[in-house]
Scaffold this motif. Structure first.
Motif, PDB file in Angstrom:
ATOM      1  N   GLY A  81      -7.073  -5.824  -1.223  1.00 36.41           N
ATOM      2  CA  GLY A  81      -6.055  -4.925  -0.691  1.00 36.41           C
ATOM      3  C   GLY A  81      -6.249  -4.675   0.806  1.00 36.41           C
ATOM      4  O   GLY A  81      -7.235  -5.086   1.421  1.00 36.41           O
ATOM      5  N   THR A 134       0.817  -1.212   0.000  1.00 39.81           N
ATOM      6  CA  THR A 134       0.000   0.000   0.000  1.00 39.81           C
ATOM      7  C   THR A 134       0.854   1.266   0.000  1.00 39.81           C
ATOM      8  O   THR A 134       0.602   2.199  -0.767  1.00 39.81           O
ATOM      9  CB  THR A 134      -0.945   0.015   1.215  1.00 39.81           C
ATOM     10  OG1 THR A 134      -1.721  -1.200   1.219  1.00 39.81           O
ATOM     11  CG2 THR A 134      -1.875   1.210   1.178  1.00 39.81           C
ATOM     12  N   GLU A 186      -7.018  -1.999   2.183  1.00 39.27           N
ATOM     13  CA  GLU A 186      -8.168  -1.138   2.445  1.00 39.27           C
ATOM     14  C   GLU A 186      -9.396  -1.980   2.798  1.00 39.27           C
ATOM     15  O   GLU A 186     -10.123  -1.675   3.753  1.00 39.27           O
ATOM     16  CB  GLU A 186      -8.465  -0.263   1.227  1.00 39.27           C
ATOM     17  CG  GLU A 186      -9.600   0.727   1.467  1.00 39.27           C
ATOM     18  CD  GLU A 186      -9.729   1.738   0.345  1.00 39.27           C
ATOM     19  OE1 GLU A 186     -10.651   2.571   0.415  1.00 39.27           O
ATOM     20  OE2 GLU A 186      -8.903   1.702  -0.596  1.00 39.27           O
ATOM     21  N   ARG A 212      -2.636   6.520   2.138  1.00 39.40           N
ATOM     22  CA  ARG A 212      -1.576   6.193   1.185  1.00 39.40           C
ATOM     23  C   ARG A 212      -0.277   6.963   1.456  1.00 39.40           C
ATOM     24  O   ARG A 212       0.666   6.869   0.675  1.00 39.40           O
ATOM     25  CB  ARG A 212      -2.036   6.513  -0.250  1.00 39.40           C
ATOM     26  CG  ARG A 212      -3.208   5.665  -0.744  1.00 39.40           C
ATOM     27  CD  ARG A 212      -2.804   4.209  -0.906  1.00 39.40           C
ATOM     28  NE  ARG A 212      -3.890   3.383  -1.431  1.00 39.40           N
ATOM     29  CZ  ARG A 212      -4.780   2.759  -0.691  1.00 39.40           C
ATOM     30  NH1 ARG A 212      -4.737   2.882   0.649  1.00 39.40           N
ATOM     31  NH2 ARG A 212      -5.732   2.009  -1.232  1.00 39.40           N
TER      32      ARG A 212
END
Length: 450
Positions: free
Chosen positions: A413, A292, A415, A347
């Motif tokens: 991911g 990430t 997230e 991020r």
């Protein structure tokens, strides 16, 4: 109201509240200064008042730092021997697998034994295991199966060591100061989480993993010596389980007591879902760093240290309260859940670091208050069993939670993984808020009429 202390109802009447407001307005800056000083005094109260706990605390400072060194070095050793990510996962299975299989039964035996002497035995077993691993590494004769075997031995010892350590604290400090001591135990654990891996990284680079294992084996002498030097006459007496029943029946009794006690059931069910789904940072933090944030091991170490620093601050804050608080428990759980939801889409390294500070703070506040609530509402003869259940839902579910977190990160991911973790944890916090509110309102007497 859920903000009352857990397990102890005490409510002031309206006149008392009016007097408190008048005093608060008149005290001014002096009151603020005294309040800060009192909070600082409360934070380390158990250390000042109890020689036995002081010995144990500083022995654990040395020993747990060594344990964190070994945790890092052992994983790195497997990487050196196999160059396989799966092999590292199997190491974790060897470490936590025994507790997942038999963790509920250890507390039954611990409730029947002298816990100080039992801890001397378990810590000696850990020391001999670390010394064996050091000898294998330093002589370059280690095989992967031998490292797995020693990790499994440590896992078996943990079945008895964890409930013994958890339930022994009240014998050193007594019931009134138990929440303070539990929070201080959490603070030293999290401080060691920062220091131990940092030292391990330097030593691995300079001298290799074998030296880390050797230092860890020697570090156990500190806590074994502390336990041996304690004055047993100064320990607070606790009732032991004298029922002659099988381990299976004893474990069932502990589970049945926890289930039919509403407060314990609420706290344990909260922890079951939050620990299984929400607390998988050993899996997700490396993935956040590499996939990430597109960063390397230096950033991973920084993020881990920031989480540990936040957790240390949360533990010291919990220690300053002086009592177990439902409000603090629920606040910690709610902030932890919300922070995980915020962390998912981040991020930027600096932003992730700030959020992880908050996550660590809330995590430590929540877990230390949960631990105190369980111990204060459990009779002496069942305490090790209930704390064994607590450790089981915290550690025993780690293999399942880790697999789920890894799968979620693979398909959506980090997230998605943090979105699910935060959402489930937030639902658990809401359940806890409703359950603890009902429990504390049921236990709180009505205020006396003016």
């Amino acid at each position: 109201m859920a903000g009352d202390s857990i397990g102890r109802a005490h409510t002031r009447g309206p006149r008392s509240h009016r007097r408190s407001r008048r005093c608060a307005h008149g005290a001014g800056a002096t009151t603020v200064s005294i309040g800060i000083g009192a909070a600082s005094e409360r934070t380390f109260r158990s250390l000042r008042r109890h020689r036995n706990y002081r010995l144990y605390f500083f022995g654990q400072v040395v020993s747990i730092s060594g344990t964190w060194m070994q945790n890092v070095a052992q994983a790195w050793f497997i990487v050196q021997l196999t160059h396989s990510a799966l092999a590292v996962g199997l190491l974790a299975a060897c470490q936590f697998g025994p507790y997942a299989l038999a963790g509920l039964f250890g507390g039954t035996l611990v409730d029947r034994l002298n816990q100080r002497r039992l801890l001397m035995v378990t810590q000696t077993a850990f020391m001999l295991s670390a010394a064996t691993l050091a000898a294998l590494a330093l002589t370059a004769h280690a095989a992967v199966w031998e490292v797995y075997l020693l990790a499994g031995v440590n896992g078996i010892v943990t079945i008895f060591d964890t409930p013994a350590r958890q339930s022994f604290t009240i014998q050193m400090v007594g019931r009134d100061e138990l929440p303070n001591a539990i929070a201080l135990n959490s603070s030293l654990f999290n401080a060691s989480r920062i220091v131990g891996p940092a030292l391990a990284g330097v030593l691995i680079a300079v001298a290799g993993v074998g030296v880390c294992f050797l230092i860890n084996s020697l570090s156990f002498l500190a806590v074994i010596g502390a336990l041996a030097l304690m004055h047993e006459s100064d320990l607070f007496p606790v009732a032991r389980d004298v029922l002659k029943q099988s381990v299976w029946r004893g474990a069932r009794e502990g589970v049945a007591f926890a289930w039919r006690t509403p407060l314990l059931r609420t706290v344990l069910l909260m922890m079951l879902f939050i620990a299984t789904i929400g607390i998988n940072f050993n899996v997700l933090l490396p993935l956040v760093t590499s996939a990430t944030l597109h960063s390397g091991p230096a950033v991973f170490g920084l993020l881990s240290a920031l989480f540990g620093a936040g957790a240390l601050a949360g533990a010291l804050t919990s220690a300053s309260f002086g009592r177990a608080s439902a409000r603090a428990l629920l606040t910690g759980a709610t902030i932890f859940s919300a922070a995980e939801l915020v962390l998912g889409p981040v991020r930027l390294v600096w932003a992730a670091g700030i959020v992880l500070l908050v996550v660590g703070f809330a995590f430590s506040l929540y877990t230390s208050q949960s631990n105190s609530a369980l111990q204060l509402n459990t009779p002496d003869r069942l305490r090790a069993r209930v704390m064994g259940i607590y450790a089981y839902v915290f550690f025993g579910t780690a293999p399942l939670g880790g697999l789920l977190a890894g799968w979620l990160a693979q398909i959506g991911g980090t997230e998605l993984a943090f979105f699910v973790a935060g959402g489930v944890s937030l639902a658990a916090a809401l359940y806890g808020r409703l359950g603890l509110a009902r429990q504390t309102s049921r236990n709180t007497p009505a205020a006396a009429p003016a």
